[in-house]
Enzyme design. Sequence first.
Site, PDB file in Angstrom:
ATOM      1  N   HIS A  29      -3.643   9.572   5.655  1.00  0.00           N
ATOM      2  CA  HIS A  29      -4.402   8.439   5.564  1.00  0.00           C
ATOM      3  C   HIS A  29      -4.477   7.151   6.481  1.00  0.00           C
ATOM      4  O   HIS A  29      -5.214   6.733   8.057  1.00  0.00           O
ATOM      5  CB  HIS A  29      -4.615   8.250   4.194  1.00  0.00           C
ATOM      6  N   TYR A  53       0.762  -1.074   0.107  1.00  0.00           N
ATOM      7  CA  TYR A  53      -0.530  -0.110  -0.545  1.00  0.00           C
ATOM      8  C   TYR A  53       0.286   0.964   0.109  1.00  0.00           C
ATOM      9  O   TYR A  53       2.239   1.155  -0.161  1.00  0.00           O
ATOM     10  CB  TYR A  53      -0.384  -0.092   1.228  1.00  0.00           C
ATOM     11  N   SER A  54       0.434   2.951  -0.469  1.00  0.00           N
ATOM     12  CA  SER A  54       1.543   3.838  -0.204  1.00  0.00           C
ATOM     13  C   SER A  54       1.524   4.024   1.037  1.00  0.00           C
ATOM     14  O   SER A  54       3.031   4.472   0.870  1.00  0.00           O
ATOM     15  CB  SER A  54       0.366   4.871  -0.640  1.00  0.00           C
ATOM     16  N   GLU A  55       1.041   3.902   2.193  1.00  0.00           N
ATOM     17  CA  GLU A  55       1.672   3.852   3.183  1.00  0.00           C
ATOM     18  C   GLU A  55       1.641   2.355   4.552  1.00  0.00           C
ATOM     19  O   GLU A  55       0.377   2.082   4.990  1.00  0.00           O
ATOM     20  CB  GLU A  55       1.773   5.450   4.384  1.00  0.00           C
ATOM     21  N   THR A  56       2.303   1.991   4.830  1.00  0.00           N
ATOM     22  CA  THR A  56       2.125   1.369   6.349  1.00  0.00           C
ATOM     23  C   THR A  56       2.563   1.531   7.471  1.00  0.00           C
ATOM     24  O   THR A  56       3.427   2.343   7.773  1.00  0.00           O
ATOM     25  CB  THR A  56       2.332   0.231   6.457  1.00  0.00           C
TER      26      THR A  56
END
Length: 340
Positions: free
Chosen positions: A133, A103-106
């Site tokens: 997010h 994903y774009s961030e964790t």
Amino acid sequence: MHPCARTAPHASHAPARDTRTIPGRPRPGTFDPAPGIPAEPLNDHRSKVFDGPRSGGYVRTMDILRYVAFSTDPHGGNPAGVVLDAAGLDEATMAATAAEVGYSETAFVVPRPDGTLDVRYFSPLAEVPFCGHATIATAVAHAQRHGVGDLLLHTQAGPVPVTASKRPDGAVVATLVSVTPRTVEIDEADLAELLAALRWDAADLDPALPPRVAYGGAWHPVIAAAERSRLANLDYDMTALGDLMARRGWTTIALVHRASDTVFHARNPFPPGGVVEDPATGAAAAAFGGYLRELRHVELPAVLTIHQGADMGRPSLLTVGIPADPSSGIEVTGTAVRIG
């Protein structure tokens, strides 16, 4: 597939929950879901501890939760990974985990003894100082385990207060307050290179919202399109834009179109993170709120509605509160739903 019609790998569906073995000792804790939120089995949320050969006889499995933020629809919003107890993880493990999640961030959370939380954010390619997010997803995940209320997150960008509450329909809503935002001029050469990478012309820009670089925990150039169609037809040079952003330390590009005084549409290319586009970008929303306040483009205090992700098939809704006090942080509010 059109390059801007997708996000990070696996973002279009809900993968199964992932666990990974890491060394560590058990940590005390209780499972106390928020009132009205259905409790799930304890071992579905908490890290499981087994006898093992490492770290004094214990091997702990890392529980990676998956949420979409800024939507209550699993097929909308921006997916984020959340590890609610990342104690003992080193930076290399966090980076490798984020890359595998895709994903774009964790977000990786380490609780402090005083009840506040240390949080680090990793994209598939790099660590970022702040991610909106993933913060909303973390707050909702924490509320579903420990109950709604106030949290203080210690991020690399600075302290970020977050409040989680429950709506009458049962959805958990989280509001973060960014660090104090800043807005600076963008270098003319950088703007020309940026527009070339976007394949935009100067005539595509909205003269009422001049290009700037804005900060609300991370740096984002703000580029306003005069026409909604220009925003919809996004087709950029990912390599060229990524190279420029890496040199300048920019996290995403906040591409916006003003639909009314307080309603905006947004898209956010994110090549430095290995992601073509973010479906919802809370950090950029905070930076944009600061930009509007500093340039006096809204009547203060203001509440904005930002629609993002619709052009890539993952509609998201961000609410941005802009206090009149120029030293105050920007409020970003959204929901999140668990997908794995």
